[in-house]
Motif scaffolding. Structure first.
Motif, PDB file in Angstrom:
ATOM      1  N   LEU A   1       1.087  41.872   1.718  1.00 17.07           N
ATOM      2  CA  LEU A   1      -0.305  41.412   1.329  1.00 17.07           C
ATOM      3  C   LEU A   1      -0.913  41.094  -0.558  1.00 17.07           C
ATOM      4  O   LEU A   1      -0.410  41.661  -0.976  1.00 17.07           O
ATOM      5  CB  LEU A   1      -0.620  42.727   1.570  1.00 17.07           C
ATOM      6  CG  LEU A   1      -0.635  42.938   3.070  1.00 17.07           C
ATOM      7  CD1 LEU A   1      -0.462  45.135   3.029  1.00 17.07           C
ATOM      8  CD2 LEU A   1      -1.092  42.548   3.659  1.00 17.07           C
ATOM      9  N   PRO A   2      -1.345  40.063  -0.471  1.00 20.82           N
ATOM     10  CA  PRO A   2      -1.887  39.429  -1.133  1.00 20.82           C
ATOM     11  C   PRO A   2      -2.884  40.948  -1.786  1.00 20.82           C
ATOM     12  O   PRO A   2      -3.280  42.161  -0.521  1.00 20.82           O
ATOM     13  CB  PRO A   2      -3.434  39.121  -1.203  1.00 20.82           C
ATOM     14  CG  PRO A   2      -2.991  38.697   0.474  1.00 20.82           C
ATOM     15  CD  PRO A   2      -2.149  38.899   0.679  1.00 20.82           C
ATOM     16  N   SER A   3      -3.530  41.350  -3.771  1.00 19.43           N
ATOM     17  CA  SER A   3      -4.159  42.068  -4.166  1.00 19.43           C
ATOM     18  C   SER A   3      -5.115  42.845  -3.266  1.00 19.43           C
ATOM     19  O   SER A   3      -5.140  44.094  -2.717  1.00 19.43           O
ATOM     20  CB  SER A   3      -4.119  41.607  -5.181  1.00 19.43           C
ATOM     21  OG  SER A   3      -5.216  41.102  -5.509  1.00 19.43           O
ATOM     22  N   GLY A   4      -5.783  41.732  -3.083  1.00 20.31           N
ATOM     23  CA  GLY A   4      -7.271  42.236  -1.888  1.00 20.31           C
ATOM     24  C   GLY A   4      -6.981  43.235  -0.854  1.00 20.31           C
ATOM     25  O   GLY A   4      -7.453  43.826  -0.371  1.00 20.31           O
ATOM     26  N   ASP A   5      -6.011  42.757  -0.062  1.00 21.85           N
ATOM     27  CA  ASP A   5      -5.627  42.832   1.444  1.00 21.85           C
ATOM     28  C   ASP A   5      -4.979  44.184   1.507  1.00 21.85           C
ATOM     29  O   ASP A   5      -5.201  45.721   1.681  1.00 21.85           O
ATOM     30  CB  ASP A   5      -4.618  41.745   2.033  1.00 21.85           C
ATOM     31  CG  ASP A   5      -6.040  41.058   2.697  1.00 21.85           C
ATOM     32  OD1 ASP A   5      -6.638  41.088   3.267  1.00 21.85           O
ATOM     33  OD2 ASP A   5      -4.958  39.868   2.721  1.00 21.85           O
ATOM     34  N   LEU A   6      -4.128  44.581  -0.146  1.00 23.57           N
ATOM     35  CA  LEU A   6      -3.088  45.926   0.014  1.00 23.57           C
ATOM     36  C   LEU A   6      -4.272  46.458  -0.285  1.00 23.57           C
ATOM     37  O   LEU A   6      -4.204  48.128  -0.010  1.00 23.57           O
ATOM     38  CB  LEU A   6      -2.594  44.883  -1.472  1.00 23.57           C
ATOM     39  CG  LEU A   6      -1.495  46.565  -2.056  1.00 23.57           C
ATOM     40  CD1 LEU A   6      -0.555  47.083  -0.984  1.00 23.57           C
ATOM     41  CD2 LEU A   6      -1.125  46.452  -3.242  1.00 23.57           C
ATOM     42  N   LEU A   7      -5.078  46.672  -0.798  1.00 23.13           N
ATOM     43  CA  LEU A   7      -6.502  47.675  -1.900  1.00 23.13           C
ATOM     44  C   LEU A   7      -6.969  48.429  -0.212  1.00 23.13           C
ATOM     45  O   LEU A   7      -7.375  49.550  -0.229  1.00 23.13           O
ATOM     46  CB  LEU A   7      -7.058  46.844  -2.460  1.00 23.13           C
ATOM     47  CG  LEU A   7      -6.809  46.796  -3.830  1.00 23.13           C
ATOM     48  CD1 LEU A   7      -8.287  46.141  -4.900  1.00 23.13           C
ATOM     49  CD2 LEU A   7      -5.899  47.869  -4.585  1.00 23.13           C
ATOM     50  N   VAL A   8      -7.208  47.020   0.431  1.00 24.93           N
ATOM     51  CA  VAL A   8      -7.954  47.654   1.812  1.00 24.93           C
ATOM     52  C   VAL A   8      -6.831  48.202   3.073  1.00 24.93           C
ATOM     53  O   VAL A   8      -7.576  49.491   3.250  1.00 24.93           O
ATOM     54  CB  VAL A   8      -8.003  46.312   3.014  1.00 24.93           C
ATOM     55  CG1 VAL A   8      -8.722  46.324   4.384  1.00 24.93           C
ATOM     56  CG2 VAL A   8      -8.717  45.547   2.056  1.00 24.93           C
ATOM     57  N   ALA A   9      -5.438  47.674   2.599  1.00 25.92           N
ATOM     58  CA  ALA A   9      -4.684  49.054   3.553  1.00 25.92           C
ATOM     59  C   ALA A   9      -3.962  49.708   2.436  1.00 25.92           C
ATOM     60  O   ALA A   9      -3.554  50.585   3.706  1.00 25.92           O
ATOM     61  CB  ALA A   9      -3.285  48.394   3.377  1.00 25.92           C
ATOM     62  N   ILE A  10      -4.777  50.074   1.413  1.00 23.56           N
ATOM     63  CA  ILE A  10      -4.383  51.312   1.171  1.00 23.56           C
ATOM     64  C   ILE A  10      -5.198  52.454   1.210  1.00 23.56           C
ATOM     65  O   ILE A  10      -5.482  53.467   1.516  1.00 23.56           O
ATOM     66  CB  ILE A  10      -4.125  51.253  -1.131  1.00 23.56           C
ATOM     67  CG1 ILE A  10      -2.632  50.626  -0.925  1.00 23.56           C
ATOM     68  CG2 ILE A  10      -4.423  52.841  -1.329  1.00 23.56           C
ATOM     69  CD1 ILE A  10      -2.851  50.230  -2.283  1.00 23.56           C
ATOM     70  N   ASP A  11      -6.926  52.251   1.461  1.00 20.43           N
ATOM     71  CA  ASP A  11      -7.308  53.052   1.539  1.00 20.43           C
ATOM     72  C   ASP A  11      -7.861  53.226   3.360  1.00 20.43           C
ATOM     73  O   ASP A  11      -7.937  54.516   3.534  1.00 20.43           O
ATOM     74  CB  ASP A  11      -9.393  51.831   1.839  1.00 20.43           C
ATOM     75  CG  ASP A  11      -9.329  51.914   0.264  1.00 20.43           C
ATOM     76  OD1 ASP A  11      -8.832  52.299  -0.648  1.00 20.43           O
ATOM     77  OD2 ASP A  11     -10.621  50.418  -0.182  1.00 20.43           O
ATOM     78  N   ILE A  12      -7.286  52.403   4.087  1.00 20.60           N
ATOM     79  CA  ILE A  12      -7.109  52.806   5.777  1.00 20.60           C
ATOM     80  C   ILE A  12      -6.001  53.337   5.661  1.00 20.60           C
ATOM     81  O   ILE A  12      -6.098  54.684   6.585  1.00 20.60           O
ATOM     82  CB  ILE A  12      -6.443  51.314   6.211  1.00 20.60           C
ATOM     83  CG1 ILE A  12      -7.648  50.629   6.824  1.00 20.60           C
ATOM     84  CG2 ILE A  12      -6.039  51.227   7.611  1.00 20.60           C
ATOM     85  CD1 ILE A  12      -7.515  48.913   6.772  1.00 20.60           C
ATOM     86  N   LEU A  13      -4.428  53.371   5.104  1.00 23.60           N
ATOM     87  CA  LEU A  13      -3.882  54.467   5.391  1.00 23.60           C
ATOM     88  C   LEU A  13      -4.568  55.992   4.375  1.00 23.60           C
ATOM     89  O   LEU A  13      -4.003  57.367   5.050  1.00 23.60           O
ATOM     90  CB  LEU A  13      -2.530  54.094   3.878  1.00 23.60           C
ATOM     91  CG  LEU A  13      -2.268  52.965   4.973  1.00 23.60           C
ATOM     92  CD1 LEU A  13      -0.937  52.464   4.066  1.00 23.60           C
ATOM     93  CD2 LEU A  13      -1.655  53.214   6.316  1.00 23.60           C
ATOM     94  N   GLU A  14      -5.128  55.860   3.865  1.00 25.70           N
ATOM     95  CA  GLU A  14      -5.512  56.756   3.137  1.00 25.70           C
ATOM     96  C   GLU A  14      -7.051  58.023   4.339  1.00 25.70           C
ATOM     97  O   GLU A  14      -6.511  58.897   3.753  1.00 25.70           O
ATOM     98  CB  GLU A  14      -6.404  56.832   1.651  1.00 25.70           C
ATOM     99  CG  GLU A  14      -5.133  57.026   0.296  1.00 25.70           C
ATOM    100  CD  GLU A  14      -6.236  56.135  -0.917  1.00 25.70           C
ATOM    101  OE1 GLU A  14      -6.490  55.807  -1.022  1.00 25.70           O
ATOM    102  OE2 GLU A  14      -5.184  56.556  -2.187  1.00 25.70           O
TER     103      GLU A  14
END
Length: 112
Positions: free
Chosen positions: A91-104
């Protein structure tokens, strides 16, 4: 944190998911077949050098392999965690942050 027998189980599962034999992993990591066998059976625990070599032989970072120790799950979850890790690293960094938020958010919901 898991005991040293779990690192062997993790190495075995990662090797199997890649379709590698113990001999192939030994060759790819520059370690002996006996070393791989003993680690997977929990007879010995790996040195940092050996763990790094085996991680490289599995085409993974040592950090990724060791992070699986922190999860107290059976072998079946190793495959799913590895799949998630592979997807996240693409994932690109912006999408990575969204993925982390979803997982949390999922983790918080599951802990209720």
């Amino acid at each position: 944190m898991a005991n040293e027998n779990n690192i062997g189980a993790i190495i075995r599962e990662l090797r199997r998911t890649r379709g590698l034999t113990q001999a192939q992993l030994a060759d790819r990591s520059g370690r002996t077949l006996d070393t791989i066998s003993q680690l997977e059976r929990g007879v010995n625990s790996p040195s940092l050098d050996t763990l790094m070599a085996i991680s490289n032989g599995l085409s993974m970072t040592m950090t990724s392999v060791v992070s699986l120790l922190e999860v107290d799950v059976g072998d079946s979850h190793v495959r799913e965690l590895e799949r998630a890790h592979a997807a996240i690293t693409k994932l690109p960094s912006g999408d990575l942050l969204v993925a982390i938020d979803i997982l949390e958010a999922l983790a918080r919901h599951s802990n209720r």
